[in-house]
Scaffold this motif. Structure first.
Motif, short mmCIF file in Angstrom:
data_model
loop_
_atom_site.label_atom_id
_atom_site.label_comp_id
_atom_site.label_asym_id
_atom_site.label_seq_id
_atom_site.Cartn_x
_atom_site.Cartn_y
_atom_site.Cartn_z
N MET A 31 43.40 60.56 46.44
CA MET A 31 43.21 59.16 46.84
C MET A 31 43.62 58.24 45.69
N LYS A 32 44.39 57.22 46.00
CA LYS A 32 44.90 56.29 45.00
C LYS A 32 43.78 55.34 44.57
N THR A 33 43.59 55.18 43.26
CA THR A 33 42.49 54.36 42.77
C THR A 33 42.92 53.25 41.83
N ARG A 34 44.20 53.19 41.41
CA ARG A 34 44.64 52.16 40.48
C ARG A 34 46.09 51.78 40.75
N PHE A 35 46.51 50.68 40.12
CA PHE A 35 47.86 50.16 40.32
C PHE A 35 48.88 51.06 39.60
N SER A 36 50.01 51.26 40.26
CA SER A 36 51.15 51.92 39.62
C SER A 36 52.08 50.84 39.05
N SER A 37 53.15 51.27 38.41
CA SER A 37 54.09 50.30 37.81
C SER A 37 54.74 49.43 38.87
N TYR A 38 55.11 50.02 40.00
CA TYR A 38 55.74 49.24 41.06
C TYR A 38 54.73 48.27 41.69
N ASP A 39 53.47 48.66 41.79
CA ASP A 39 52.44 47.76 42.30
C ASP A 39 52.28 46.55 41.38
N ILE A 40 52.35 46.77 40.07
CA ILE A 40 52.22 45.66 39.12
C ILE A 40 53.39 44.70 39.26
N ILE A 41 54.60 45.23 39.44
CA ILE A 41 55.77 44.36 39.60
C ILE A 41 55.62 43.48 40.84
N CYS A 42 55.23 44.08 41.95
CA CYS A 42 55.07 43.32 43.20
C CYS A 42 53.90 42.34 43.11
N GLY A 43 52.80 42.77 42.48
CA GLY A 43 51.63 41.90 42.37
C GLY A 43 51.89 40.68 41.50
N VAL A 44 52.56 40.88 40.35
CA VAL A 44 52.88 39.75 39.47
C VAL A 44 53.81 38.77 40.17
N ALA A 45 54.79 39.29 40.91
CA ALA A 45 55.71 38.41 41.63
C ALA A 45 54.99 37.61 42.72
N GLU A 46 54.05 38.24 43.38
CA GLU A 46 53.35 37.54 44.47
C GLU A 46 52.37 36.51 43.94
N LEU A 47 51.78 36.75 42.76
CA LEU A 47 50.80 35.82 42.21
C LEU A 47 51.43 34.62 41.52
N GLN A 48 52.74 34.51 41.52
CA GLN A 48 53.38 33.33 40.93
C GLN A 48 53.01 32.05 41.66
N ARG A 49 52.54 32.17 42.90
CA ARG A 49 52.13 30.98 43.67
C ARG A 49 50.85 30.37 43.10
N LEU A 50 50.12 31.10 42.26
CA LEU A 50 48.89 30.58 41.68
C LEU A 50 49.13 29.73 40.45
N ILE A 51 50.36 29.71 39.95
CA ILE A 51 50.66 28.94 38.74
C ILE A 51 50.48 27.46 39.04
N GLY A 52 49.75 26.78 38.17
CA GLY A 52 49.45 25.37 38.37
C GLY A 52 48.03 25.11 38.82
N LEU A 53 47.33 26.16 39.25
CA LEU A 53 45.94 25.99 39.66
C LEU A 53 45.02 26.00 38.44
N ARG A 54 43.89 25.33 38.56
CA ARG A 54 42.93 25.26 37.46
C ARG A 54 41.75 26.19 37.69
N VAL A 55 41.13 26.62 36.59
CA VAL A 55 39.96 27.50 36.67
C VAL A 55 38.73 26.65 36.93
N ASN A 56 38.09 26.90 38.06
CA ASN A 56 36.88 26.16 38.41
C ASN A 56 35.63 26.85 37.86
N GLN A 57 35.55 28.18 38.03
CA GLN A 57 34.38 28.94 37.55
C GLN A 57 34.80 30.40 37.42
N ILE A 58 34.05 31.13 36.59
CA ILE A 58 34.31 32.55 36.34
C ILE A 58 32.99 33.30 36.52
N TYR A 59 33.05 34.41 37.25
CA TYR A 59 31.87 35.25 37.49
C TYR A 59 32.20 36.69 37.12
N ASP A 60 31.17 37.48 36.89
CA ASP A 60 31.38 38.91 36.65
C ASP A 60 30.62 39.71 37.71
#
Length: 920
Positions: free
Chosen positions: A1-30
């Motif tokens: 069972m796959k449990t973590r990102f592979s190199s190709y997953d990181i490439i696709c994920g970084v490209a898709e999250l470019q739409r978040l550039i310009g947004l501000r951090v409102n709050q951070i939780y753990d």
């Protein structure tokens, strides 16, 4: 069972999250010590986005409500200190390594969050110079590289990928590889794309299961010698069927391998475009059930941004984006663990049930067999009665002659050798228990049968020497009856045991299934933080929960066409009817809003029915009269107040269901404005026929009533003097019209005088609840002191503090007289006594005191509280900006869903009961 990102997953994920550039951090939780949530928002009315990062595992946007820690951790507080209100500027992958760099802010105010997704993972917070401010997992690599606070983060150590791989270099790599190595294992360290992409391109070009020339046995021997490497890198190749193994031909297969490299680069280009879809690969598993029909469920095993060839034959779910698929995969992991645990519990429970059933069936079979054997032995004793008696008599006579047991055994053997029939039937002597064993058979059976059959039918029967043959037969019949009784009891007990086992099984399954699951968060409408409901004529009605919300509703959400509703009592909620049509609000909606305003006031707790009124939005303002001050939640009403009729304080609780867009047309007009044409059809009303004689009689009756009414009922005044108790009746024979005109003029003057009314908010409920008992006791003591003061000091001598002679007895009599009178009755009687108008100057002084107290007399602490309350109103969420409530939003919510409607979610609503009468 796959449990973590592979190199190709990181490439696709970084490209898709470019739409978040310009947004501000409102709050951070753990969520835990490795997982953190970043709440991001943009300017204006843009939607909120939640970014989730987990050390060593994943990063993606999420739409689920993840359980957060009650108190933020130290790392979370560091994030909040440095990153809150910072803009997300860049999201990059460091070279070809599995490290993602999130940059917040720019220039010297920039901060970086490095997320490492290999090995045990790590999360590092650095400043603009890459100096580590906080690190999740401090460690050292070798002697030179340290990962600790105040150390430089080594960005240059990131792995650099192979941009172009020449054919000559690839030939050299294959020639230098070990014999028996798989082609996939050789390409893994060369290509930085992950094992799934390599396996996909090898399958596409027919190079799967290819090995370097050499014996597979030799390869397997090497794998056994290095178990760690074989388990991690060569696990799938060791499971390959030997019949499918092919050897890599360097001359023929190398050009095909270079084409496979080109396909890898094409896939990487597709991933960097950010347009990849998401796929979750599943496995079909069987669910154990009691019935013969088998049920199945699907378990998620892998997530990918591309449907690779090796997974095309497996069941899968497709999503619009890769981030959505990852979010669904990880959020459903907990529920799938629960499903697997439930399956195991079901299997164990069903196994226990089957074991119980088997045990009871086996016991019943044994009891049935015992009954048959006892019955057969009794029947054989009965049919061989003379033989049994002779055998008993022979043994008894031997015992009576005082022969020893061995001598009796020898005597029986000699008789058997001589062919004695009785001695031949004796098989064993059990003299220690006073029994003998006889071999008996049915003497009435067909004599022509074979001897073998007769031997098979013969049965060894234990005979009690102290009993006769008939008594022995009766003993076996008694044993058969006792076995039958045991069988009946066993059947009854088995039914109870099976029911209890099934009950326990259901209980264990219920306990397993009640484990909490991560729920998907629905979109919260802006009006849900207020008191709200939708009227029976499709108008949105909102009301404030406290003084801050009352202020917010009037300042931000009340529009020019809206209606303001308030109860005629201090401390009621400010209610607004949102008018989307621009036309006049129907009376039914006004009455429902008035019911809501009264219900959310002190009238509800006091169980007192009061009136409510409505005004237009332009009549409500925050401008206070000269010299006065309006606090938070207080407003000035100018002009005429339109009072509503009294209503019942009845509220209801129901559910509104959000419809899917394709089902809106079926519910059109559910909450439309009801007119007289909808309720009364004039064509169907039968008007009675009235003759001319009836009209004359009616007119004569009216004339007689008018004459009698004007002459016979003059105005009568009854005056009660509270001091002496004397009652005087005065009759006024003046014309009624003059008096009514004066009353009308007076009421009109009163209405005109109602130009300005100040609405004051209720005191804080929390403070009331915390000091409620203390205030009640204080008020009661003050009332008693005031009443005792009024009783003890007559009006003639207010300055004297001593009790006069003879007043002690009067006070005692008054205490005895009014001892059963409670506070409420005493208050009402005091109001009646004060209604004569003697205390008018006191009332004037009290009003002056109130006016003075209304001026802003604030201490520094109270001024700070006012500033905080204003900031609380102003610092609302960004999505609290006024949103036009169009009819489409309200039409999408229904309280009367049909059976075949597609419902997205349900919203609880508390509203006046007349607005919920049509709901399910």
């Amino acid at each position: 069972m796959k449990t973590r990102f592979s190199s190709y997953d990181i490439i696709c994920g970084v490209a898709e999250l470019q739409r978040l550039i310009g947004l501000r951090v409102n709050q951070i939780y753990d969520i835990d010590n490795k997982t953190y949530l970043f709440r991001l928002h943009g300017g204006g009315a843009s939607e909120k986005v939640t970014l989730l990062i987990e050390s060593g595992t994943r990063f993606h946007t999420t739409s689920f409500e993840w359980p957060k820690n009650m108190a933020p951790s130290g790392f979370c507080m560091k994030f909040r200190k440095h990153l809150k209100n910072k803009r997300l500027e860049h999201i990059n992958q460091l070279a070809a390594d599995r490290i993602v760099d999130f940059q917040f802010g720019s220039g010297e105010a920039a901060y970086h969050v490095f997320l490492e997704l290999y090995d045990r993972g790590n999360v590092i917070l650095t400043d603009y110079e890459k100096t580590i401010l906080y690190i999740l997992r401090p460690h050292t690599e070798g002697e030179s590289i340290k990962f600790a606070v105040r150390e430089k983060y080594p960005v240059d150590r990131a792995k650099i990928g192979n941009s172009e791989l020449m054919e000559s270099k690839m030939r050299e790599i294959i020639e230098n590889s070990k014999e028996g190595d798989s082609l996939k294992r050789i390409l893994m360290p060369i290509l930085d794309c992950g094992p799934a992409v390599i396996e996909h391109v090898l399958i596409e070009h027919g190079l799967e299961n290819h090995f370097i020339k050499g014996s597979v046995v030799q390869k397997q021997g090497e794998a056994e010698s290095s178990k760690k490497q074989s388990k991690q890198k060569n696990r799938k190749s060791s499971e390959v069927n030997p019949c499918d193994i092919k050897f890599f031909d360097l001359a023929a297969d190398l050009p095909t391998l270079m084409l496979a490299f080109k396909s890898v680069h094409d896939l990487m280009t597709i991933g960097r475009n950010g347009r990849s879809k998401g796929f979750i690969i599943q496995v079909k598993e069987e669910k154990p059930t009691k019935s013969e029909n088998t049920e199945h469920f699907y378990r998620n095993i892998e997530f990918h941004p591309y449907l690779f060839s090796q997974y095309k034959e497996l069941p899968f779910k497709e999503y619009e984006t890769f981030m959505e698929a990852v979010d669904e995969f990880f959020s459903s992991q907990e529920s799938q663990k629960i499903d697997i645990k439930t399956l195991q519990q079901e299997r164990e429970a069903l196994k226990k049930l089957s074991n119980v059933k088997k045990d009871h069936t086996k016991r019943l079979e044994e009891l049935n067999k015992v009954q048959e054997d006892d019955k057969k032995k009794a029947e054989l004793i009965t049919s061989n009665q003379s033989l049994v008696d002779k055998a008993i008599l022979a043994i008894q006579s031997a015992i009576a002659s005082q022969l020893s047991w061995p001598d009796i055994q020898e005597l029986v053997k000699e008789a058997q050798a001589n062919g004695d029939i009785v001695a031949s039937s004796i098989k064993q002597l059990k003299l220690e228990i006073n029994h003998i064993s006889l071999l008996l058979s049915d003497p009435y059976k067909n004599e022509n049968e074979n001897d073998n059959d007769s031997d098979n039918d013969s049965v060894i029967v234990d005979i009690d020497l102290a009993l006769s043959a008939w008594a022995n037969a009766r003993r076996y019949y008694d044993l058969k009856r006792s076995a039958a009784l045991k069988e009946k009891k066993t059947i009854d007990a088995s039914q109870k045991a099976l029911k209890s086992a099934e009950r326990k099984t259901q209980q264990t399954l219920k306990e397993v299934r009640t484990i909490s699951n991560i729920a998907k968060a629905r979109k919260i409408f802006w009006f849900e933080k207020f008191f709200w409901f939708i009227s029976s004529e499709n108008y949105l009605v909102i009301g404030g929960r406290d003084a801050q919300q009352n202020e917010l509703i009037v300042k931000r959400y009340m529009r020019p066409k809206d209606i303001y509703v308030h109860a005629d009592i201090q401390g009621a909620s400010s209610v607004i009817i949102r008018n989307t049509t621009g036309e006049e609000i129907p009376p039914k909606t006004l009455l429902e809003a008035g019911t809501m305003a009264i219900s959310y006031s002190v009238a509800w707790d006091a169980k007192v029915v009061t009136n409510s009124y409505w005004v237009y939005s332009h009549q409500v303002s925050k401008t206070a009269p000269t010299g006065e001050y309006l606090g938070t939640g207080s407003f000035m009403i100018r002009g005429k107040k339109n009072f509503l009729p009294s209503c019942h304080l009845i509220m209801g609780l129901s559910l509104l269901f959000k419809l899917e867009d394709s089902f809106l047309q079926r519910h059109a007009g559910e909450r439309k404005i009801r007119t007289t044409e909808d309720t009364i059809n004039p064509d169907n009303i039968e008007q009675p026929e009235i003759s001319s004689t009836d009209l004359n009689e009616i007119n004569e009756a009216f004339e007689s009533i008018n004459e009698y009414g004007t002459n016979s009922f003059p105005n009568t005044e009854v005056k009660i003097e509270h001091d002496t108790g004397r009652i005087t009746v005065k009759t006024d024979l003046l014309e009624e019209t003059i008096e009514t005109d004066a009353v009308n003029r007076q009421s009109q003057d009163i209405i005109n005088d109602e130009d300005t009314v100040i609405i004051k908010p209720a005191p804080s409920r929390k403070k009331n609840q915390s000091t409620k008992k203390r205030r009640e006791c204080k008020e009661r003591s003050e009332k008693k002191n005031i009443e005792m003061f009024h009783v003890a000091s007559p009006e003639t001598e207010t300055n004297s503090s001593k009790v006069k002679r003879g007043q002690k007895g009067k006070l005692k009599k008054m205490k005895l007289k009014y001892r059963d009178q409670d506070d409420e009755e005493r208050k009402i009687r005091m109001m009646i006594l004060n209604s004569s108008g003697k205390d008018k100057p006191i009332a004037n002084t009290e009003s002056q005191v109130e006016k003075r107290s209304s001026l802003p007399k604030t201490t520094p602490v109270e001024a700070l509280e006012n500033i905080l309350s204003k900031n609380q109103v102003e610092n609302e969420d960004i999505d609290d900006n006024p949103i036009a409530v169009d009819t489409d939003l309200l039409d999408g919510l229904t309280g009367v869903p049909f059976d075949d409607d597609e419902l997205l979610f349900a919203i609880p609503v508390v509203a006046p009961y007349q607005a919920l009468q049509q709901y399910k």
